[in-house]
Design a protein around this motif. Structure first.
Motif, short mmCIF file in Angstrom:
data_model
loop_
_atom_site.label_atom_id
_atom_site.label_comp_id
_atom_site.label_asym_id
_atom_site.label_seq_id
_atom_site.Cartn_x
_atom_site.Cartn_y
_atom_site.Cartn_z
N ALA A 88 0.83 -1.21 0.00
CA ALA A 88 0.00 0.00 0.00
C ALA A 88 0.87 1.25 0.00
O ALA A 88 0.56 2.24 -0.68
CB ALA A 88 -0.92 -0.01 1.22
N PRO A 94 -2.23 3.67 5.09
CA PRO A 94 -1.06 2.81 4.95
C PRO A 94 -0.10 2.97 6.12
O PRO A 94 0.10 4.08 6.63
CB PRO A 94 -0.42 3.29 3.64
CG PRO A 94 -1.54 3.91 2.87
CD PRO A 94 -2.43 4.53 3.91
N SER A 129 -4.27 3.03 -2.47
CA SER A 129 -3.41 2.72 -1.33
C SER A 129 -4.16 2.83 0.00
O SER A 129 -3.72 2.29 1.02
CB SER A 129 -2.19 3.65 -1.31
OG SER A 129 -2.56 4.98 -0.98
N SER A 160 -5.06 -3.83 -0.18
CA SER A 160 -3.71 -4.08 0.33
C SER A 160 -3.59 -5.47 0.94
O SER A 160 -2.62 -6.20 0.69
CB SER A 160 -3.33 -3.02 1.38
OG SER A 160 -2.06 -3.28 1.92
#
Length: 454
Positions: free
Chosen positions: A46, A248, A349, A355
């Motif tokens: 990510a 992330p 992301s 992810s």
């Protein structure tokens, strides 16, 4: 190629729906390779998406919106990052080295702005760069094969010498407290999945046409993933537990001068890659990008993207040949399309389930595409030698190439404990190649060979 009609020029903005599809096309083109690097090096996928998107936008700004290039994860740094991070345990140190790589880009950009580019041609001739690129690919060959054909198993720790000798596999770790040993053993099941993945990627690359031809890695990953799923090798627990929206997990650099010594020599390799991509893209677009907006701006943009990535835990950035290929096919050079791709990467992301899904990809699937990708890296170095007509009948060239290949592939180590200097494998091969190119007399060697031939 440059004489072909341009469908959409650099500053032209497509209509909304077309813009979305065109940006998605570039996203798919870069996705497989950009995701592969963090999966191989232990970084967060990510964060890799986030850093590539931010880095690309930074590059477009620095180059004044005149170079429609997408910046993704660089393969050239896989070996040093894996070496330094040691399975993610020391990722911060590796990131510090990556950050300095970005600074080095800026320094080179300043020198290019002041003195031009001829000094780079002297320091990095094709015989050096081509050989080092071959080393990058071949030094990863063992990693690719292990990923494709082996798996980790945990067994009870033997109590006798004969028991240890009878262990079938390579010992990875020993846990005396719990009486367990982790082994790496051959797995036909894993190798089967890897071969299916490899076969699909090869087929897509050679037999498919149009857009599909530019995403063989992604298609291979999807096909291998579905195969592994049918064989019960995929665990969706992490996906079910992941949130749809997730910030992330960033990782900060940790100062390590050892990492700097290992990482900085790779700059010499990626400089040549960067310049090559810029020249190729300029030829496709029918304009001299080295002059306008200038090589120094392009290098500075790449360096800024790399430093940004390192500060948040992403891999070093590089301009992507995959996206250049898409532009060559479509004749669409709009920076708005590339900018849209960067925005999509940033948005993706923050989708936690995406992810988590990426991280469920089994190791043999990654091993299958790695066999192809690492081989392509080595082959591109060979192609560089051929296209630049490097004469290996010339003993000087033969010596330089031979020494680089054996030192790099053999994993030679130069360790000076007193000054904390350690160069290994590719880094040592690069430095050695540059030194040999500088000290071996080129003119005298050619004259002597001509005299002997006469």
């Amino acid at each position: 190629m440059s004489s072909q009609k341009i469908v959409m020029d650099v500053h032209e903005k497509p209509k909304a729906l077309s813009w979305l599809f065109l940006s998605f096309q570039h996203l798919f083109a870069m996705f497989g390779a950009t995701m592969l690097v963090p999966l191989l090096t232990g970084m967060n996928p990510a964060v890799a998406l986030l850093s590539s998107g931010i880095g690309t936008l930074a590059y477009l700004i620095v180059t004044r919106g005149k170079i429609p290039a997408y910046l993704g994860s660089s393969f050239a740094f896989i070996v040093p990052v894996i070496t330094l991070s040691q399975g993610g345990k020391h990722l911060g140190e590796a990131l510090f080295g990556c950050f300095l790589v970005g600074i080095a880009y800026g320094v080179v950009a300043l020198i290019v702005y002041r003195f031009g580019v001829k000094w780079l041609d002297h320091l990095l001739p094709p015989v050096v760069i081509g050989s080092v690129v071959i080393v990058i690919g071949l030094s990863l060959a063992g990693t690719a094969v292990d990923m494709a054909s082996k798996k980790e198993v945990i067994v009870d720790m033997p109590q006798t010498a004969s028991g240890w000798a009878a262990l079938d596999g390579t010992i990875q770790s020993v846990d005396p407290e719990n009486g367990k040993v982790q082994l790496q053993v051959y797995s036909l099941e894993n190798f089967t999945v890897a071969l299916v993945t490899l076969g699909i990627a090869i087929t897509a690359n050679l037999a498919f046409s149009g857009f599909l031809r530019f995403i063989p890695v992604l298609l291979g990953l999807i096909g291998g993933y579905l195969t592994a799923l049918m064989m019960g090798m995929v665990d969706f627990t992490a996906v079910r537990e992941a949130k749809w929206f997730a910030v992330p997990e960033l990782t900060a650099p940790v100062v390590s001068w050892h990492a700097a010594v290992v990482m900085l020599p790779v700059v010499l390799v990626v400089l040549a890659e960067h310049i090559g991509h810029l020249v190729v893209q300029g030829n496709i677009m029918g304009r001299d990008l080295v002059k306008d907006p200038g090589l120094h701006r392009s290098l500075l943009g790449d360096g800024l993207a790399t430093s940004i990535a390192a500060l948040i835990g992403g891999p070093p950035a590089t301009t992507y040949g995959e996206n250049i290929g898409v532009m060559a096919m479509t004749r669409i050079f709009s920076v708005w399309v590339i900018g849209g791709t960067a925005v999509l990467a940033i948005l993706f992301s923050f989708v936690g389930k995406i992810s988590a899904l990426i991280q469920t990809i089994p190791t043999p699937v990654m091993g299958g595409v790695s066999i192809l990708l690492f081989g392509v890296i080595a082959s591109s170095g060979l192609r560089m030698l051929i296209e630049n007509q490097v004469n290996l009948d010339n003993r000087r060239n033969l010596v330089i190439a031979s020494v680089i290949l054996v030192i790099g592939v053999g994993g030679a180590l130069l360790k000076l404990a007193d000054i904390h200097l350690e160069l290994e494998g590719m880094a040592l091969a690069t430095v050695t190649g540059i030194l040999l190119n500088l000290v071996l007399p080129e003119k005298d060697s050619r004259q002597k060979e001509l005299a002997e031939a006469a």
